[in-house]
Motif scaffolding. Structure first.
Motif, PDB file in Angstrom:
ATOM      1  N   GLY A  72      51.331   3.642   6.861  1.00 55.97           N
ATOM      2  CA  GLY A  72      51.785   4.848   6.177  1.00 55.97           C
ATOM      3  C   GLY A  72      51.584   4.864   4.678  1.00 55.97           C
ATOM      4  N   GLU A  73      51.056   3.781   4.110  1.00 54.25           N
ATOM      5  CA  GLU A  73      50.843   3.698   2.674  1.00 54.25           C
ATOM      6  C   GLU A  73      49.345   3.772   2.355  1.00 54.25           C
ATOM      7  OE1 GLU A  73      53.072   3.587   0.271  1.00 54.25           O
ATOM      8  OE2 GLU A  73      54.862   3.358   1.531  1.00 54.25           O
ATOM      9  N   GLU A  74      48.999   4.360   1.197  1.00 53.30           N
ATOM     10  CA  GLU A  74      47.616   4.383   0.745  1.00 53.30           C
ATOM     11  C   GLU A  74      47.303   3.068   0.050  1.00 53.30           C
ATOM     12  OE1 GLU A  74      44.557   6.938  -2.124  1.00 53.30           O
ATOM     13  OE2 GLU A  74      46.414   7.852  -1.395  1.00 53.30           O
ATOM     14  N   ILE A  75      46.282   2.395   0.538  1.00 46.34           N
ATOM     15  CA  ILE A  75      45.862   1.101   0.015  1.00 46.34           C
ATOM     16  C   ILE A  75      44.417   1.210  -0.444  1.00 46.34           C
ATOM     17  CG2 ILE A  75      45.547  -1.354   0.512  1.00 46.34           C
ATOM     18  CD1 ILE A  75      48.459  -0.448   0.685  1.00 46.34           C
ATOM     19  N   HIS A  76      44.121   0.698  -1.618  1.00 40.93           N
ATOM     20  CA  HIS A  76      42.757   0.733  -2.128  1.00 40.93           C
ATOM     21  C   HIS A  76      42.085  -0.625  -1.940  1.00 40.93           C
ATOM     22  CE1 HIS A  76      43.352   4.485  -4.874  1.00 40.93           C
ATOM     23  NE2 HIS A  76      43.618   4.696  -3.601  1.00 40.93           N
ATOM     24  N   LEU A  77      40.917  -0.577  -1.322  1.00 50.23           N
ATOM     25  CA  LEU A  77      40.169  -1.791  -0.994  1.00 50.23           C
ATOM     26  C   LEU A  77      38.873  -1.815  -1.797  1.00 50.23           C
ATOM     27  CD1 LEU A  77      39.964  -4.281   0.951  1.00 50.23           C
ATOM     28  CD2 LEU A  77      38.610  -2.791   2.452  1.00 50.23           C
ATOM     29  N   LEU A  78      38.706  -2.848  -2.605  1.00 47.85           N
ATOM     30  CA  LEU A  78      37.490  -3.036  -3.388  1.00 47.85           C
ATOM     31  C   LEU A  78      36.488  -3.850  -2.585  1.00 47.85           C
ATOM     32  CD1 LEU A  78      39.324  -3.909  -6.702  1.00 47.85           C
ATOM     33  CD2 LEU A  78      37.892  -1.877  -6.369  1.00 47.85           C
ATOM     34  N   PHE A 171      52.710  15.570  -7.340  1.00 46.42           N
ATOM     35  CA  PHE A 171      52.389  16.495  -6.255  1.00 46.42           C
ATOM     36  C   PHE A 171      51.800  15.832  -5.010  1.00 46.42           C
ATOM     37  CE2 PHE A 171      52.960  19.481  -9.626  1.00 46.42           C
ATOM     38  CZ  PHE A 171      53.366  20.653  -9.002  1.00 46.42           C
ATOM     39  N   PHE A 172      50.974  14.812  -5.164  1.00 49.35           N
ATOM     40  CA  PHE A 172      50.199  14.356  -4.024  1.00 49.35           C
ATOM     41  C   PHE A 172      50.541  12.967  -3.511  1.00 49.35           C
ATOM     42  CE2 PHE A 172      46.694  17.364  -5.642  1.00 49.35           C
ATOM     43  CZ  PHE A 172      47.239  18.417  -4.912  1.00 49.35           C
ATOM     44  N   ARG A 173      51.222  12.165  -4.285  1.00 52.35           N
ATOM     45  CA  ARG A 173      51.639  10.872  -3.752  1.00 52.35           C
ATOM     46  C   ARG A 173      52.750  11.082  -2.731  1.00 52.35           C
ATOM     47  NH1 ARG A 173      52.268   5.588  -7.341  1.00 52.35           N
ATOM     48  NH2 ARG A 173      51.766   4.691  -5.348  1.00 52.35           N
ATOM     49  N   LYS A 174      52.993  10.095  -1.913  1.00 50.49           N
ATOM     50  CA  LYS A 174      54.007  10.191  -0.871  1.00 50.49           C
ATOM     51  C   LYS A 174      55.355  10.590  -1.480  1.00 50.49           C
ATOM     52  CE  LYS A 174      55.532   7.781   3.284  1.00 50.49           C
ATOM     53  NZ  LYS A 174      55.404   6.544   4.085  1.00 50.49           N
ATOM     54  N   GLY A 175      55.941  11.669  -0.965  1.00 48.34           N
ATOM     55  CA  GLY A 175      57.182  12.194  -1.510  1.00 48.34           C
ATOM     56  C   GLY A 175      56.974  13.290  -2.535  1.00 48.34           C
ATOM     57  N   ASP A 181      50.565  14.336   4.985  1.00 50.74           N
ATOM     58  CA  ASP A 181      50.303  13.066   5.658  1.00 50.74           C
ATOM     59  C   ASP A 181      48.931  13.128   6.316  1.00 50.74           C
ATOM     60  OD1 ASP A 181      50.594  10.552   6.647  1.00 50.74           O
ATOM     61  OD2 ASP A 181      51.830  11.144   8.363  1.00 50.74           O
ATOM     62  N   ALA A 182      47.897  13.143   5.470  1.00 52.60           N
ATOM     63  CA  ALA A 182      46.526  13.261   5.962  1.00 52.60           C
ATOM     64  C   ALA A 182      45.937  11.880   6.211  1.00 52.60           C
ATOM     65  CB  ALA A 182      45.672  14.020   4.957  1.00 52.60           C
ATOM     66  N   ASP A 183      44.921  11.852   7.025  1.00 44.98           N
ATOM     67  CA  ASP A 183      44.278  10.588   7.355  1.00 44.98           C
ATOM     68  C   ASP A 183      43.417  10.090   6.193  1.00 44.98           C
ATOM     69  OD1 ASP A 183      45.307  10.342   9.917  1.00 44.98           O
ATOM     70  OD2 ASP A 183      43.713  11.544  10.814  1.00 44.98           O
ATOM     71  N   LEU A 184      43.396   8.773   6.042  1.00 48.20           N
ATOM     72  CA  LEU A 184      42.438   8.093   5.182  1.00 48.20           C
ATOM     73  C   LEU A 184      41.706   7.102   6.075  1.00 48.20           C
ATOM     74  CD1 LEU A 184      44.796   7.354   2.133  1.00 48.20           C
ATOM     75  CD2 LEU A 184      43.054   9.132   2.267  1.00 48.20           C
ATOM     76  N   PRO A 204      47.622  -4.658  -6.414  1.00 51.25           N
ATOM     77  CA  PRO A 204      48.690  -4.810  -5.415  1.00 51.25           C
ATOM     78  C   PRO A 204      50.080  -4.478  -5.936  1.00 51.25           C
ATOM     79  CG  PRO A 204      47.931  -6.949  -6.191  1.00 51.25           C
ATOM     80  CD  PRO A 204      46.955  -5.943  -6.711  1.00 51.25           C
ATOM     81  N   GLY A 205      50.255  -4.489  -7.242  1.00 53.13           N
ATOM     82  CA  GLY A 205      51.561  -4.153  -7.800  1.00 53.13           C
ATOM     83  C   GLY A 205      51.984  -2.724  -7.556  1.00 53.13           C
ATOM     84  N   LEU A 206      51.050  -1.873  -7.108  1.00 54.43           N
ATOM     85  CA  LEU A 206      51.384  -0.472  -6.823  1.00 54.43           C
ATOM     86  C   LEU A 206      51.893  -0.264  -5.397  1.00 54.43           C
ATOM     87  CD1 LEU A 206      48.472   1.504  -8.552  1.00 54.43           C
ATOM     88  CD2 LEU A 206      50.724   0.902  -9.457  1.00 54.43           C
ATOM     89  N   TYR A 207      51.833  -1.313  -4.572  1.00 53.33           N
ATOM     90  CA  TYR A 207      52.236  -1.175  -3.176  1.00 53.33           C
ATOM     91  C   TYR A 207      53.615  -1.796  -2.953  1.00 53.33           C
ATOM     92  CZ  TYR A 207      47.130  -0.917  -3.240  1.00 53.33           C
ATOM     93  OH  TYR A 207      45.834  -0.623  -3.563  1.00 53.33           O
ATOM     94  N   PRO A 208      54.291  -1.412  -1.865  1.00 51.35           N
ATOM     95  CA  PRO A 208      55.581  -2.046  -1.558  1.00 51.35           C
ATOM     96  C   PRO A 208      55.424  -3.560  -1.466  1.00 51.35           C
ATOM     97  CG  PRO A 208      55.247  -0.118  -0.160  1.00 51.35           C
ATOM     98  CD  PRO A 208      53.953  -0.345  -0.889  1.00 51.35           C
TER      99      PRO A 208
END
Length: 286
Positions: A72-78, A171-175, A181-184, A204-208
């Motif tokens: 359920g979280e947006e994760i960025h992968l380099l 506006f667009f981040r969760k909450g 709740d669109a697919d990535l 990674p500091g931006l994720y739970p």
């Protein structure tokens, strides 16, 4: 030693400078190693290769930053140093474009419910095939006089110091007000598809915090320890985390440009000798 492995160009959905402009700044600042990692696109990498011969004293690593979803979280992968004609990368880029159009349509409906004047076709036109982002939406919304009052905080008020980032977060981040709740791209599927490449978890500091350990699956080779989003405490924590999990520690500013992320400086990581030693494995895998 100057290193920056997380830089966005105007081929990204929210970057300001051309690859050539980025490269000229790289040379000016004496950077030893850098990468262009546009969001879900390698067009900036291809553009740079088509226009310049990289100087002998500068190492360039082709990269891309994929937007994925995990629990359920947006994760960025380099992803680094892949073949530029890699069909897997092309497949993921094309798939992401389709998902972003679906998301954009849903965001337009949400914004209209909030009283904004906005049109799907105008959003697609503004994106200019570079992907649809919060920057895209704010640029479209501010074209209409009817929206100016609702956008006052971002255009002239308290949030105008970083309007695009603040607008996206609000506006667009969760909450957020217009969150959908669109697919990535699926994180696990993406890692499995590219597991033989150099895969690094971005900022990674931006994720739970509770999720970070679960992101380390087979195929992940590094974590972005030195980031403009990480204070000294985070850097030390993630450096230890990388060492404990046999991961390389990477370095990236996540530069977009002063109008997009004014607090994120370009090429701002000059590591002390002891820290250079701790990332020596980075150069081996790149």
């Amino acid at each position: 030693m100057l290193i920056d492995l997380h830089i966005h160009t105007n081929f990204s959905s929210d970057g300001e400078f051309s690859p050539l402009e980025i490269y000229k700044e790289i040379k000016k600042r004496g950077v030893s190693l850098f990468s262009i990692t546009d969001h879900n696109s390698i067009d900036g990498v291809l553009d740079l290769y088509s226009k310049v011969d990289i100087a002998d004293n500068i190492s360039f690593i082709p990269g891309v930053e994929f937007s994925c979803k995990f629990k359920g979280e947006e994760i960025h992968l380099l992803v680094y140093n892949f073949p530029l004609n890699d069909e897997r990368v092309t497949y993921l880029i094309d798939k992401f474009k389709e998902l972003k159009i679906e998301q954009a349509v849903k965001r337009v409906y949400k914004l209209k419910e909030l009283g904004f004047k906005v049109d799907v076709e105008e959003v697609l036109k503004e994106s200019n095939e570079k992907g649809i982002s919060g920057v895209t939406f704010l640029n479209v919304l501010k074209k209409y006089p009817e929206n100016r009052e609702k956008l006052f905080d971002y255009l002239e008020g308290d949030k105008s110091d970083s309007p695009y980032t603040n607008f996206y977060f609000d506006f667009f981040r969760k909450g957020g007000y217009a969150y959908v709740d669109a697919d990535l791209l699926d994180y696990i599927e993406t890692v499995n598809l590219l597991k033989d490449e150099v895969l690094v978890i971005a900022h990674p500091g931006l994720y739970p915090k509770s999720m970070i350990k679960d992101l380390i699956i087979d195929g992940i080779k590094g974590v972005e320890v030195y980031s403009s989003y990480h204070n000294d405490k985070f850097q030390n924590e993630f450096l230890l985390f990388a060492e404990e999990n046999n991961l390389v520690a990477t370095i990236g500013s996540d530069f977009h440009g002063p109008n997009i992320k004014p607090d994120v400086d370009f090429i701002n990581f000059e590591l002390e000798t002891n820290k250079q030693q701790k990332i020596k494995n980075l150069l081996k895998i790149l």
